[in-house]
Design an enzyme around this catalytic site. Structure first.
Site, PDB file in Angstrom:
ATOM      1  N   HIS A 249       0.866  -1.174   0.000  1.00  0.00           N
ATOM      2  CA  HIS A 249       0.000   0.000   0.000  1.00  0.00           C
ATOM      3  C   HIS A 249       0.904   1.226   0.000  1.00  0.00           C
ATOM      4  CE1 HIS A 249      -3.053   2.882   1.152  1.00  0.00           C
ATOM      5  NE2 HIS A 249      -3.985   1.955   1.082  1.00  0.00           N
ATOM      6  N   ARG A 269      -6.696  10.183  -0.099  1.00  0.00           N
ATOM      7  CA  ARG A 269      -6.487  10.664  -1.475  1.00  0.00           C
ATOM      8  C   ARG A 269      -7.812  10.747  -2.221  1.00  0.00           C
ATOM      9  NH1 ARG A 269      -3.209   6.466  -3.583  1.00  0.00           N
ATOM     10  NH2 ARG A 269      -3.394   5.470  -1.557  1.00  0.00           N
TER      11      ARG A 269
END
Ligand code: FAD
Length: 629
Positions: A249, A269
């Site tokens: 990740h 995000r």
């Protein structure tokens, strides 16, 4: 001694995360006597930590969303290595499974119109993740547990015993699968608190044991992610596939050291967080790969406009699939443009008001304030890649989740195929409910065909499993399991990490051979009451075996694709696209072979523009699929 507890069930589900609980609910709902086994306390499985949400094309965020778009996104994210039938079932069934959870009492966040709210995530064309703030996993597990209890109450009324058809064995670790003439016949394990042993006889076993992050030093995974299911399956004779594909990740915490690796949800995000390097540059614009160039913004201005007007602008490159973002961060740090503690900066404070950040990202706000002394409403976070998810696992039949060993089924993170070479965020939670339910149904069908010819538990196998479990107490001069675990983590992190190299992988295999040997010769002392050192002896053997599968597959695949990046073969190679690497156990040795996937069905092929397919497929595959040159 023969003093251990023995049980008989129709179905034994190993794992009580989203996949295991959903499988158990299905099996019990079909009238089967079902046991659920979990290493942790019930409710503490990994799924509880899921943050961002579950992907399902319900079309609440954008009416243009549908299963076809979700299918396309999933195949692109996996670089077309996905089992397309699994990806199809997943895209089609995800909305139903989310509505089912809602029906069972899950309280998802809502839109102004009262529909389930859906958020943006990397690689998903439309807002698609059903969520509960950034604590989705907690609500999901709560709901499934509540459902399980409701079924137990029904049995209490009918049979006077809540556990008549559904029993949970928590803090119980399975160390071996039992087989009879090439079929599963049960499982052997121990109770963590007491160290006492249990034998569960059952003609069907469903593995839902999750992943393997604990073989890496920096990981978002919790202590129970030690590749157990992978190792149980391999040793019992089932096949593992795609083991080279590990998802790092892009955003784990990097500071302070005690929390390095703890996840920072992609929702940051999705909700507008931008990535910058030490020179304040939004570096993701420099890393948009050719295959994705047409669908990502080229300028900051366009990326910024996308949040308000997604119809007329392209999405920001911060929302590329995870493999791309993780590699980009890795490159920036290596080039000397990292943050003070070896990550990069992730900032939401310039995009949202403090109130909005606290409302949309409460867990992240809390996590950074408590653990790092950072106020994310005012300052950027420091983030870097963390080992997060394994795309590899048991080879399963898409429709039934049957593995290659009769009677053994697998669902959730420990199964493979659905996500190809790289999983999109949010696609795991939906995967759990869809294939968890299918595993329960698959086991029921298998049992119906089996009739009365149930496989037997062989006492020699039970005695073997017992001797194996007790061996660490008998060794005079064994090693400390914690030291061997750390050595394994170092080898995997340094030599089988984000960017791999043939020489380093060959070196890793040499070291792993020694580590497997060392893992077989660890020693513990004292009694067996909650003895964590003894517990680690099992985990360690599993991780060492499966680490070899990862490294061997990674060395074999001479290309870069999704969660497998080779510094010495940096490009994606179409001749590898349809090739799946398979691991089998040959008397304790890992044997690797290649399998070519069946061609995608014509109606699914037709969902893509020929131009896009040409980026991934070989000429002869295109001809076979009837795609014009
Ligand atoms: P788990 O939930 O991990 O359950 C595994 C179970 O198996 C546990 O009960 C464990 O105790 C048991 N077990 C293991 N070995 C044994 C053994 N030997 N004997 C007995 N029991 C055993 N995905 C998304 O889609 N959306 C997200 O927002 C998201 N956020 C995430 C956030 C974090 C921090 C992490 C780490 C992952 C996230 N993921 C997310 C990924 C997703 O949460 C996992 O892939 C998923 O929950 C795995 O579920 P599972 O049912 O397969 O296994």
């Amino acid at each position: 001694s023969d003093s251990f507890d023995r049980y008989e069930y129709d179905v034994v589900v190993i794992g009580a995360g989203g996949a295991g609980l959903r499988a158990a609910i299905e099996a019990r709902s079909r009238g089967l006597r079902t046991a659920v086994i979990t290493k942790t306390l019930l409710g503490k499985a990994h799924t509880v930590m899921a943050e961002g949400g579950a992907a399902a094309a319900m079309g609440n965020g954008n009416p243009k969303d549908n299963w076809q778009v979700h299918f396309r996104d999933t195949m692109r994210g996996g670089k077309f290595l996905n089992d397309w039938r699994m990806a199809e079932l997943h895209a089609k069934e995800a909305p139903t499974r989310i509505w089912e959870l809602e029906h069972w009492g899950a309280l998802f966040d809502r839109t102004a119109e009262g529909l389930i709210s859906q958020r943006n995530f990397g690689g998903h064309e439309y807002p698609r993740l059903a969520h509960v703030g950034d604590r989705t996993g907690l609500e999901v597990i709560r709901t499934l547990q509540q459902r399980l209890v409701a079924l137990q109450r029904a049995d209490a009324e009918e049979f006077g015993d809540p556990e008549a058809r559904l029993k949970v064995f928590d803090e119980t670790t399975i160390t071996r699968l039992l087989t009879d003439d090439g079929r599963v016949s049960g499982a052997f394990g121990y109770v963590r608190q007491t160290g006492e042993f249990v034998v569960l006889a059952a003609p069907t076993v469903i593995l839902a044991t999750g992943g393997l992050g604990k073989m890496y030093t920096v990981t978002s995974n919790s202590w129970d992610y030690t590749a157990d299911g992978h190792a149980l399956a391999l040793r019992a004779g089932a096949e593992l596939v795609n083991m080279e594909f590990i998802q790092f990740h892009p955003t784990g915490m990097v500071w302070p050291p005690s929390v390095r690796g703890v996840l920072v949800t992609e929702g940051v995000r999705g909700d507008g967080g931008v990535l910058r390097n030490s020179e304040s540059r939004r570096f993701m614009f420099d890393y948009v790969p050719e295959v994705f160039r047409s669908i990502y913004a080229e300028t900051e201005a366009e990326a910024d406009r996308w949040y308000a007007d997604p119809e007329n602008n392209r999405r920001p490159p911060e929302l590329l699939p995870r493999d791309e973002v993780a590699r980009a961060i890795n490159s920036e740090v290596k080039a000397g443009r990292g943050s003070p503690h070896g990550g990069v900066f992730l900032d939401v404070s310039t995009r949202m008001s403090p109130e909005e950040i606290r409302r949309r990202l409460p867990a992240m706000h809390h996590q950074f304030a408590e653990l790092a002394g950072v106020d994310i409403t005012r300052e950027p976070m420091e983030v870097g890649p963390t080992a997060h998810y394994v795309m590899g696992g048991m080879r399963v039949d898409a429709d039934t989740t049957a593995t290659t060993l009769p009677g053994l089924f697998a669902a959730g993170e420990c199964a493979s195929g659905m996500h190809g070479s790289n999983r999109l965020g949010g696609n795991s939670l939906s995967d759990l409910f869809i294939f968890g339910a299918r595993a329960g149904a698959g086991a029921a069908e298998y049992l119906a065909l089996l009739g009365d010819s149930r496989p037997a538990v062989h006492e020699t196998a039970v005695a073997d499993a017992l001797a194996e479990a007790l061996a660490p107490y008998d060794r005079e001069d064994g090693e400390n399991p914690y030291e061997v675990h750390q050595a394994l983590q170092r080898v995997m992190t340094e030599l089988v990490g984000i960017v791999r190299d043939g020489d380093e992988l060959a070196k890793a295999l040499g070291e792993l051979e020694l580590l497997r040997e060392r893992a077989e010769h660890v020693r513990v002392e004292g009694d067996r009451l909650y003895h964590t050192g003894w517990h680690l002896t099992f985990d360690l053997r599993n991780m060492a075996l499966i680490a070899e599968c990862v490294a061997r597959s990674a060395l074999e695949r001479n290309e870069s694709r999704g969660g497998h990046t080779r510094g010495d073969f940096p490009a994606m190679d179409p001749s590898w696209r349809g090739v799946v690497l398979t691991c089998r156990d040959h008397d304790g040795r890992v044997h690797l072979s290649r399998r070519v996937m069946p061609p995608m069905r014509a109606d699914l092929v037709a969902l893509f523009e020929p131009d896009e397919l040409r980026k991934y497929f070989t000429e002869s595959e295109l001809a076979q699929l009837g795609v014009a040159r």
